[in-house]
Design a protein around this motif. Structure first.
Motif, short mmCIF file in Angstrom:
data_model
loop_
_atom_site.label_atom_id
_atom_site.label_comp_id
_atom_site.label_asym_id
_atom_site.label_seq_id
_atom_site.Cartn_x
_atom_site.Cartn_y
_atom_site.Cartn_z
N VAL A 245 0.82 -1.20 0.00
CA VAL A 245 0.00 0.00 0.00
C VAL A 245 0.86 1.26 0.00
O VAL A 245 0.34 2.36 0.20
CB VAL A 245 -0.93 0.01 1.23
N GLY A 246 2.18 1.11 -0.19
CA GLY A 246 3.06 2.26 -0.13
C GLY A 246 2.74 3.30 -1.18
O GLY A 246 2.56 4.48 -0.87
N ILE A 247 2.66 2.89 -2.45
CA ILE A 247 2.37 3.84 -3.52
C ILE A 247 0.96 4.40 -3.36
O ILE A 247 0.74 5.60 -3.59
CB ILE A 247 2.55 3.15 -4.89
N LEU A 248 0.01 3.57 -2.98
CA LEU A 248 -1.35 4.06 -2.75
C LEU A 248 -1.37 5.13 -1.66
O LEU A 248 -2.03 6.17 -1.81
CB LEU A 248 -2.26 2.89 -2.35
N GLY A 249 -0.64 4.91 -0.57
CA GLY A 249 -0.59 5.90 0.49
C GLY A 249 0.05 7.20 0.02
O GLY A 249 -0.41 8.29 0.38
N MET A 250 1.13 7.11 -0.78
CA MET A 250 1.76 8.32 -1.29
C MET A 250 0.80 9.08 -2.21
O MET A 250 0.72 10.31 -2.16
CB MET A 250 3.04 7.95 -2.06
N ARG A 251 0.07 8.35 -3.04
CA ARG A 251 -0.88 8.99 -3.95
C ARG A 251 -2.00 9.69 -3.16
O ARG A 251 -2.44 10.79 -3.51
CB ARG A 251 -1.46 7.96 -4.91
N GLU A 252 -2.45 9.06 -2.08
CA GLU A 252 -3.48 9.67 -1.24
C GLU A 252 -2.96 10.94 -0.56
O GLU A 252 -3.69 11.92 -0.43
CB GLU A 252 -3.97 8.68 -0.19
N ARG A 253 -1.71 10.90 -0.13
CA ARG A 253 -1.13 12.10 0.49
C ARG A 253 -1.13 13.26 -0.49
O ARG A 253 -1.52 14.39 -0.15
CB ARG A 253 0.31 11.82 0.93
N ALA A 254 -0.67 13.01 -1.70
CA ALA A 254 -0.62 14.08 -2.70
C ALA A 254 -2.03 14.58 -3.04
O ALA A 254 -2.27 15.79 -3.14
CB ALA A 254 0.09 13.59 -3.96
N ALA A 255 -2.97 13.64 -3.20
CA ALA A 255 -4.33 14.04 -3.56
C ALA A 255 -5.00 14.84 -2.46
O ALA A 255 -5.80 15.75 -2.73
CB ALA A 255 -5.17 12.79 -3.88
N SER A 256 -4.69 14.54 -1.20
CA SER A 256 -5.30 15.27 -0.09
C SER A 256 -4.89 16.74 -0.08
O SER A 256 -5.58 17.57 0.52
CB SER A 256 -4.92 14.61 1.25
N LEU A 257 -3.79 17.07 -0.74
CA LEU A 257 -3.32 18.46 -0.82
C LEU A 257 -3.69 19.11 -2.13
O LEU A 257 -3.27 20.24 -2.39
CB LEU A 257 -1.79 18.50 -0.64
N GLY A 258 -4.45 18.41 -2.97
CA GLY A 258 -4.80 18.94 -4.27
C GLY A 258 -3.74 18.70 -5.32
O GLY A 258 -3.80 19.30 -6.41
N GLY A 259 -2.79 17.84 -5.03
CA GLY A 259 -1.72 17.54 -5.98
C GLY A 259 -1.91 16.18 -6.64
O GLY A 259 -3.00 15.63 -6.68
N SER A 260 -0.82 15.64 -7.15
CA SER A 260 -0.88 14.36 -7.86
C SER A 260 0.43 13.62 -7.66
O SER A 260 1.46 14.21 -7.32
CB SER A 260 -1.15 14.57 -9.35
N LEU A 261 0.38 12.31 -7.89
CA LEU A 261 1.58 11.48 -7.81
C LEU A 261 1.49 10.39 -8.86
O LEU A 261 0.44 9.74 -9.01
CB LEU A 261 1.73 10.87 -6.42
N ALA A 262 2.58 10.22 -9.59
CA ALA A 262 2.67 9.18 -10.61
C ALA A 262 3.86 8.29 -10.30
O ALA A 262 4.94 8.78 -9.98
CB ALA A 262 2.82 9.80 -12.01
N ALA A 263 3.65 6.98 -10.38
CA ALA A 263 4.71 6.01 -10.14
C ALA A 263 4.69 5.00 -11.29
O ALA A 263 3.68 4.32 -11.49
CB ALA A 263 4.51 5.31 -8.80
N HIS A 264 5.76 4.95 -12.05
CA HIS A 264 5.76 4.08 -13.22
C HIS A 264 7.19 3.73 -13.60
O HIS A 264 8.16 4.37 -13.18
CB HIS A 264 5.07 4.78 -14.40
N ARG A 265 7.29 2.71 -14.42
CA ARG A 265 8.58 2.26 -14.95
C ARG A 265 8.81 2.95 -16.30
O ARG A 265 7.92 3.00 -17.15
CB ARG A 265 8.58 0.75 -15.12
N THR A 266 10.00 3.51 -16.46
CA THR A 266 10.38 4.14 -17.72
C THR A 266 11.68 3.51 -18.18
O THR A 266 12.76 3.79 -17.60
CB THR A 266 10.55 5.67 -17.55
#
Length: 282
Positions: A245-266
């Motif tokens: 749930v690490g990435i999910l928690g980080m995404r929720e943190r960013a969303a709670s502030l009106g921001g965004s978070l992307a985690a992907h392989r490049t």
């Protein structure tokens, strides 16, 4: 219908009783009609009053229910915040202790001095984690306990220490800062940035051991951009199916502030990019 029927009955009775005396008929009719109308009007007034009181009670109940829902929502948000902080602190510290314990076991006979240094790092990491846990769980004190938590919430000033801690655990980290830090950044944004960086470095040590990481902070006019990239092991990092749930928690943190978070392989690298606005957009 009942009122009309009663009035008609009174009028008919008056007609038969009054005979040819028109004035007597008028007076009797008015008196009997008033006898019917007064109770009816009084009953209607009482009904209107009861309806008004019922509407007021419903509004009060709705307002109370709304306050309870708001209190429940705030409590739920606080529980989620505590859960995220606990996850970040515990996962980060246990991963550090696990890595350092393996190093100490490996160097126990070959290099006792270095093994002792590694054990000292384990002690320092566990002590720091205990302090953070006390601060996080301080909000769950009993109502009679007035002692406030002494440790402040982590902020951007603590990022350097987090980077050094990661380096001392054996992780090669490159740290870059672009732009000038604004005079005042909301504490929630600073805490979110710290926790996202902490969780990302923990994921690097857990899912890509031995790989290097690159961290960059970009201060823009209206937001903070945080990026963490590392060489990825095939099938690991964000592509693993461990159900974390690490990435999910980080995404929720960013969303709670009106921001965004992307985690992907490049390509052969895994990247986490968070956009954290300094203030909510209106």
């Amino acid at each position: 219908a009942a009122v009309v029927a009663a009035a008609v009955a009174v009028v008919l009775a008056d007609v038969f009783l009054a005979g040819r005396h028109s004035h007597a008929l008028t007076l009797q009719t008015a008196a009997h009609v008033a006898l019917i109308a007064v109770p009816v009007l009084a009953a209607e007034a009482l009904r209107n009053r009861r309806s008004y009181v019922q509407v007021l009670l419903e509004r009060l109940e709705l307002a109370e229910h709304t306050r309870e829902e708001e209190a429940h929502r705030r409590a739920e948000q606080e529980r989620l915040r505590i859960a995220r902080d606990l996850h970040d602190v515990v996962a980060h510290t246990l991963t550090t202790i696990n890595v350092q314990a393996g190093v100490a076991a490996h160097l126990h006979d070959r290099d006792p001095a270095q093994a002792r240094n590694t054990l000292a790092l384990i002690e320092a990491a566990s002590h720091e984690a205990l302090d953070e846990l006390r601060a996080i769980l301080g909000v769950l004190r009993e109502p009679g306990d007035t002692r406030p938590p002494l440790e402040p919430a982590p902020d951007l000033a603590a990022v350097d220490g987090l980077i050094e801690q990661a380096r001392s655990s054996g992780l090669e980290v490159t740290f870059e800062i672009d732009g000038d830090q604004p005079g005042r950044i909301p504490e929630a944004v600073q805490l979110a940035a710290y926790r996202i960086l902490q969780e990302s470095l923990t994921n690097v040590r857990r899912h890509a051991p031995g790989m290097s990481a690159r961290v960059s902070l970009n201060y823009r006019d209206d937001r903070l951009r945080l990026a963490i990239a590392n060489d990825a092991i095939r099938g690991r990092n964000g592509d693993s199916r461990s159900g974390g749930v690490g990435i999910l928690g980080m995404r929720e943190r960013a969303a709670s502030l009106g921001g965004s978070l992307a985690a992907h392989r490049t390509g052969g690298r895994f990247q986490v990019v968070a956009e954290l606005p300094y203030g909510r957009s209106r």
